[in-house]
Design a protein around this motif. Structure first.
Motif, PDB file in Angstrom:
ATOM      1  N   LYS A   6       0.829  -1.205   0.000  1.00 54.64           N
ATOM      2  CA  LYS A   6       0.000   0.000   0.000  1.00 54.64           C
ATOM      3  C   LYS A   6       0.863   1.255   0.000  1.00 54.64           C
ATOM      4  N   ALA A   7       2.010   1.212   0.678  1.00 57.52           N
ATOM      5  CA  ALA A   7       2.896   2.374   0.728  1.00 57.52           C
ATOM      6  C   ALA A   7       3.547   2.639  -0.624  1.00 57.52           C
ATOM      7  N   ASN A  13      -7.104   4.384  -5.522  1.00 57.21           N
ATOM      8  CA  ASN A  13      -6.550   3.075  -5.187  1.00 57.21           C
ATOM      9  C   ASN A  13      -6.807   2.056  -6.278  1.00 57.21           C
ATOM     10  N   ARG A  57       2.148   2.288  -3.557  1.00 58.02           N
ATOM     11  CA  ARG A  57       1.177   2.744  -4.547  1.00 58.02           C
ATOM     12  C   ARG A  57       1.034   4.258  -4.522  1.00 58.02           C
ATOM     13  N   PRO A  58       0.575   4.843  -5.622  1.00 57.10           N
ATOM     14  CA  PRO A  58       0.388   6.297  -5.615  1.00 57.10           C
ATOM     15  C   PRO A  58      -0.699   6.712  -4.624  1.00 57.10           C
ATOM     16  N   ARG A  59      -0.604   7.931  -4.148  1.00 58.54           N
ATOM     17  CA  ARG A  59      -1.513   8.407  -3.098  1.00 58.54           C
ATOM     18  C   ARG A  59      -2.917   8.707  -3.627  1.00 58.54           C
TER      19      ARG A  59
END
Length: 92
Positions: A40-41, A48, A43-45
């Motif tokens: 999750k960290a 999702n 991946r882009p902010r």
């Protein structure tokens, strides 16, 4: 469900039936080092892409609880298989 706080049951360490004390197991702190947390960290902010969306419906009606059984003579604790229950209460 009401359970007595102390009762006699089998201790796998003493290998006899002894008095045990019941305590409900609490959830521990997460470290953040699990694979899914690291993924999750990465991946882009923004957004999702549908992978980590919440399932509709919310929580389950009953929660699975874990109960720790601590022996009075050797003071070692053991677990049994957890079970689903709506309400858990210890009585004297």
């Amino acid at each position: 469900m009401k359970r007595p706080a102390k009762f006699n049951t089998y201790c796998p360490f003493c290998r006899t039936h002894t008095e045990h004390e019941i305590e409900k197991v609490k959830k521990g702190k997460t470290t953040g080092l699990h694979w899914i947390d690291r993924q999750k960290a990465r991946r882009p902010r923004v957004g999702n892409m549908g992978k980590f969306s919440k399932v509709p419906g919310g929580d389950k009606p009953t929660k699975k609880i874990n109960v720790r059984y601590r022996c009075k003579t050797c003071s070692k604790a053991h677990l049994r298989k957890g079970y689903r229950i709506a309400k858990f209460e210890l009585t004297e």
